[in-house]
Scaffold this active site. Structure first.
Site, PDB file in Angstrom:
ATOM      1  N   HIS A  17       0.985  -1.095  -0.055  1.00 34.91           N
ATOM      2  CA  HIS A  17       0.129   0.011  -0.090  1.00 34.91           C
ATOM      3  C   HIS A  17       0.931   1.342  -0.042  1.00 34.91           C
ATOM      4  CE1 HIS A  17      -3.141  -2.533   2.322  1.00 34.91           C
ATOM      5  NE2 HIS A  17      -3.558  -2.450   0.947  1.00 34.91           N
ATOM      6  N   LYS A  41     -15.017  -8.219   6.482  1.00 36.99           N
ATOM      7  CA  LYS A  41     -13.993  -8.508   7.367  1.00 36.99           C
ATOM      8  C   LYS A  41     -13.809  -8.054   8.851  1.00 36.99           C
ATOM      9  CE  LYS A  41     -11.119  -7.799   3.121  1.00 36.99           C
ATOM     10  NZ  LYS A  41     -10.097  -6.873   2.468  1.00 36.99           N
ATOM     11  N   ARG A  90      -1.720  -6.515  -7.979  1.00 35.02           N
ATOM     12  CA  ARG A  90      -0.729  -7.324  -7.632  1.00 35.02           C
ATOM     13  C   ARG A  90      -0.558  -8.370  -8.733  1.00 35.02           C
ATOM     14  NH1 ARG A  90      -2.689  -8.592  -1.768  1.00 35.02           N
ATOM     15  NH2 ARG A  90      -4.563  -8.243  -3.020  1.00 35.02           N
ATOM     16  N   SER A 128      -3.024  -7.586   3.671  1.00 32.83           N
ATOM     17  CA  SER A 128      -3.235  -7.422   5.172  1.00 32.83           C
ATOM     18  C   SER A 128      -3.414  -8.576   5.789  1.00 32.83           C
ATOM     19  CB  SER A 128      -4.461  -6.237   5.390  1.00 32.83           C
ATOM     20  OG  SER A 128      -4.115  -5.068   4.455  1.00 32.83           O
TER      21      SER A 128
HETATM   22  N1  COA Z   1      -0.040  -4.245  -1.706  1.00 29.18           N
HETATM   23  C1  COA Z   1      -0.301  -4.977  -0.654  1.00 29.18           C
HETATM   24  N2  COA Z   1      -1.664  -5.356  -0.510  1.00 29.18           N
HETATM   25  C2  COA Z   1      -2.380  -4.812  -1.000  1.00 29.18           C
HETATM   26  C3  COA Z   1      -2.360  -4.053  -2.455  1.00 29.18           C
HETATM   27  C4  COA Z   1      -1.192  -3.749  -2.608  1.00 29.18           C
HETATM   28  N3  COA Z   1      -0.677  -2.721  -3.547  1.00 29.18           N
HETATM   29  N4  COA Z   1      -3.459  -3.662  -2.911  1.00 29.18           N
HETATM   30  C5  COA Z   1      -4.388  -4.544  -2.192  1.00 29.18           C
HETATM   31  N5  COA Z   1      -3.782  -4.995  -1.278  1.00 29.18           N
HETATM   32  C6  COA Z   1      -4.649  -6.114  -0.346  1.00 29.18           C
HETATM   33  C7  COA Z   1      -5.328  -5.566   0.817  1.00 29.18           C
HETATM   34  O1  COA Z   1      -4.604  -5.715   2.088  1.00 29.18           O
HETATM   35  C8  COA Z   1      -6.413  -6.492   1.026  1.00 29.18           C
HETATM   36  O2  COA Z   1      -5.834  -7.365   1.768  1.00 29.18           O
HETATM   37  P1  COA Z   1      -6.846  -8.401   2.755  1.00 29.18           P
HETATM   38  O3  COA Z   1      -7.983  -8.941   1.938  1.00 29.18           O
HETATM   39  O4  COA Z   1      -5.897  -9.156   3.058  1.00 29.18           O
HETATM   40  O5  COA Z   1      -7.351  -7.515   3.777  1.00 29.18           O
HETATM   41  C9  COA Z   1      -6.863  -6.847  -0.281  1.00 29.18           C
HETATM   42  O6  COA Z   1      -5.569  -6.742  -1.008  1.00 29.18           O
HETATM   43  C10 COA Z   1      -7.956  -6.268  -0.699  1.00 29.18           C
HETATM   44  O7  COA Z   1      -7.616  -4.913  -0.990  1.00 29.18           O
HETATM   45  P2  COA Z   1      -8.540  -3.953  -1.673  1.00 29.18           P
HETATM   46  O8  COA Z   1      -8.967  -4.051  -2.709  1.00 29.18           O
HETATM   47  O9  COA Z   1      -8.318  -2.603  -1.221  1.00 29.18           O
HETATM   48  O10 COA Z   1     -10.094  -4.104  -0.555  1.00 29.18           O
HETATM   49  P3  COA Z   1     -10.358  -3.702   0.579  1.00 29.18           P
HETATM   50  O11 COA Z   1     -11.489  -4.698   1.116  1.00 29.18           O
HETATM   51  O12 COA Z   1      -9.302  -3.068   1.485  1.00 29.18           O
HETATM   52  O13 COA Z   1     -11.286  -2.321  -0.178  1.00 29.18           O
HETATM   53  C11 COA Z   1     -12.896  -0.911  -1.203  1.00 29.18           C
HETATM   54  C12 COA Z   1     -12.196  -2.341  -0.946  1.00 29.18           C
HETATM   55  C13 COA Z   1     -12.806  -0.109  -0.018  1.00 29.18           C
HETATM   56  C14 COA Z   1     -12.122  -0.093  -2.200  1.00 29.18           C
HETATM   57  C15 COA Z   1     -14.407  -1.317  -1.810  1.00 29.18           C
HETATM   58  O14 COA Z   1     -14.832  -2.484  -1.089  1.00 29.18           O
HETATM   59  C16 COA Z   1     -15.046  -0.258  -2.019  1.00 29.18           C
HETATM   60  O15 COA Z   1     -15.013   0.718  -2.697  1.00 29.18           O
HETATM   61  N6  COA Z   1     -16.132  -0.230  -0.972  1.00 29.18           N
HETATM   62  C17 COA Z   1     -17.099   1.095  -0.807  1.00 29.18           C
HETATM   63  C18 COA Z   1     -18.326   0.414  -1.067  1.00 29.18           C
HETATM   64  C19 COA Z   1     -18.709   0.584  -2.672  1.00 29.18           C
HETATM   65  O16 COA Z   1     -18.707   1.628  -3.122  1.00 29.18           O
HETATM   66  N7  COA Z   1     -18.881  -0.755  -3.384  1.00 29.18           N
HETATM   67  C20 COA Z   1     -19.515  -0.700  -4.764  1.00 29.18           C
HETATM   68  C21 COA Z   1     -18.108  -1.026  -5.632  1.00 29.18           C
HETATM   69  S1  COA Z   1     -18.301  -2.300  -6.704  1.00 29.18           S
END
Ligand code: COA
Length: 160
Positions: A17, A41, A90, A128
């Site tokens: 991140h 989560k 990734r 994470s």
């Molecule tokens: N390096 C390391 N880890 C990374 C990464 C990177 N560059 N990019 C993503 N990850 C990991 C995160 O740590 C996370 O790990 P985890 O599943 O073990 O917790 C995983 O990849 C998923 O991350 P991410 O895609 O950012 O998901 P998230 O659950 O943290 O967040 C949101 C997702 C918040 C962006 C998305 O759910 C959202 O926009 N929610 C709002 C509701 C909404 O508008 N929904 C409609 C959209 S369809």
């Protein structure tokens, strides 16, 4: 002003991140890190703790702000006048999930763009959940999270 959002649950923020944040900060006038509580989560850190850790880590990046939001991402960006959403990729698995999310968001709000940065290969294995799992079994996580996040974890769990 070009405002960009990098959103996620950041539970906790990882080196992957942080790498995306540093690179994204060069692409916008203002980069907002939007922390959201995931409904699917169980968190290890509260939203306030996550905000504190991230703020400490990005303190030397002057155009980076940290915020917490809830609800739909598109509502948040509309309200804050953000034009671009930044995401890290990734793997092909991330791509499948991300393209769908980007398309749903674009359908909900056609004034936004989603841009993707390839994660640095050094961090492509980090998530994470991996940090939390390794930590829960007493393993080393200092090579998976940035310095200030590691310090916070040590303070919270009173480790040396
Ligand atoms: N390096 C390391 N880890 C990374 C990464 C990177 N560059 N990019 C993503 N990850 C990991 C995160 O740590 C996370 O790990 P985890 O599943 O073990 O917790 C995983 O990849 C998923 O991350 P991410 O895609 O950012 O998901 P998230 O659950 O943290 O967040 C949101 C997702 C918040 C962006 C998305 O759910 C959202 O926009 N929610 C709002 C509701 C909404 O508008 N929904 C409609 C959209 S369809």
């Amino acid at each position: 002003m070009k405002r960009m959002l990098y959103s996620g649950s950041f539970d906790p923020m990882t080196l992957g991140h942080y790498d995306i944040i540093k690179r994204g900060a060069k692409m916008a006038d203002e980069l907002i890190i939007g922390i959201i509580s995931s409904i699917t989560k169980t968190p290890m850190f509260s939203l306030e703790e996550r905000k504190e850790m991230i703020q400490a880590q990005v303190a030397d990046l002057p155009n980076v702000k940290v915020d917490v939001f809830e609800g739909l991402l598109v509502e948040y960006i509309r309200e804050k006048d953000i034009q671009v959403v930044l995401r890290g990729l990734r793997s092909a698995m991330d791509f499948e999930y991300e393209i769908q999310m980007a398309q749903v968001n674009a359908m909900l709000y056609d004034k936004m763009e989603t841009v993707f940065l390839m994660t640095d290969q050094r961090y492509s294995y980090i998530s994470s959940s991996a940090v939390k799992e390794v930590f829960s079994f007493g393993g080393r996580v200092e090579d998976m999270v940035p310095e200030k996040v590691y310090e916070f974890i040590c303070r919270k769990y009173q480790m040396k």
